[in-house]
Design a protein around this motif. Structure first.
Motif, PDB file in Angstrom:
ATOM      1  N   LYS A  51     -10.592  24.598  67.856  1.00  0.00           N
ATOM      2  CA  LYS A  51      -9.213  25.314  68.032  1.00  0.00           C
ATOM      3  C   LYS A  51      -8.327  25.175  66.727  1.00  0.00           C
ATOM      4  O   LYS A  51      -7.798  26.260  66.510  1.00  0.00           O
ATOM      5  CB  LYS A  51      -8.225  24.452  68.940  1.00  0.00           C
ATOM      6  CG  LYS A  51      -8.882  24.507  70.365  1.00  0.00           C
ATOM      7  CD  LYS A  51      -7.966  23.781  71.391  1.00  0.00           C
ATOM      8  CE  LYS A  51      -8.573  23.817  72.682  1.00  0.00           C
ATOM      9  NZ  LYS A  51      -7.747  23.086  73.733  1.00  0.00           N
ATOM     10  N   LEU A  52      -8.749  24.325  65.960  1.00  0.00           N
ATOM     11  CA  LEU A  52      -7.889  24.263  64.596  1.00  0.00           C
ATOM     12  C   LEU A  52      -8.590  24.870  63.280  1.00  0.00           C
ATOM     13  O   LEU A  52      -8.068  24.899  62.243  1.00  0.00           O
ATOM     14  CB  LEU A  52      -7.418  22.924  64.216  1.00  0.00           C
ATOM     15  CG  LEU A  52      -6.410  22.291  65.119  1.00  0.00           C
ATOM     16  CD1 LEU A  52      -6.054  20.706  64.717  1.00  0.00           C
ATOM     17  CD2 LEU A  52      -4.925  22.823  65.125  1.00  0.00           C
ATOM     18  N   ALA A  63      -4.644  20.271  58.416  1.00  0.00           N
ATOM     19  CA  ALA A  63      -4.045  21.292  59.385  1.00  0.00           C
ATOM     20  C   ALA A  63      -2.938  20.613  60.107  1.00  0.00           C
ATOM     21  O   ALA A  63      -1.929  21.302  60.359  1.00  0.00           O
ATOM     22  CB  ALA A  63      -5.355  21.481  60.365  1.00  0.00           C
ATOM     23  N   SER A  67       1.011  22.026  60.158  1.00  0.00           N
ATOM     24  CA  SER A  67       1.434  22.865  61.287  1.00  0.00           C
ATOM     25  C   SER A  67       2.903  22.679  61.518  1.00  0.00           C
ATOM     26  O   SER A  67       3.500  21.463  61.247  1.00  0.00           O
ATOM     27  CB  SER A  67       0.644  22.327  62.506  1.00  0.00           C
ATOM     28  OG  SER A  67       0.945  20.956  62.767  1.00  0.00           O
TER      29      SER A  67
END
Length: 70
Positions: A51-52, A63, A67
């Motif tokens: 997903k990341l 990440a 974010s």
């Protein structure tokens, strides 16, 4: 008009696991802190990595750092 609600990328528990993994803890250490088995810790990480768009805990750390805090 219907308003669509955005689903969070991860649950609160998955977010806790991801933050601890990004801090350098092993699945066993995370499990001990959260009273989970190491296998239970690995599942949300396995789901969150794609997903990341990351493939390692170091990339996960980057990440999460980059974010927005929403």
């Amino acid at each position: 008009m219907f308003r669509r609600h955005r689903r969070p990328l991860a649950s609160t528990r998955s977010r806790q696991i991801a933050l601890l993994a990004a801090a350098g803890l092993t699945n066993k250490q995370i499990g001990e802190r959260l009273f989970l088995s190491p296998r239970t810790v690995s599942t949300p990480l396995h789901q969150l990595f794609p997903k990341l768009g990351v493939a390692s805990r170091a990339a996960l750390r980057d990440a999460l750092r980059d974010s927005p805090k929403a």
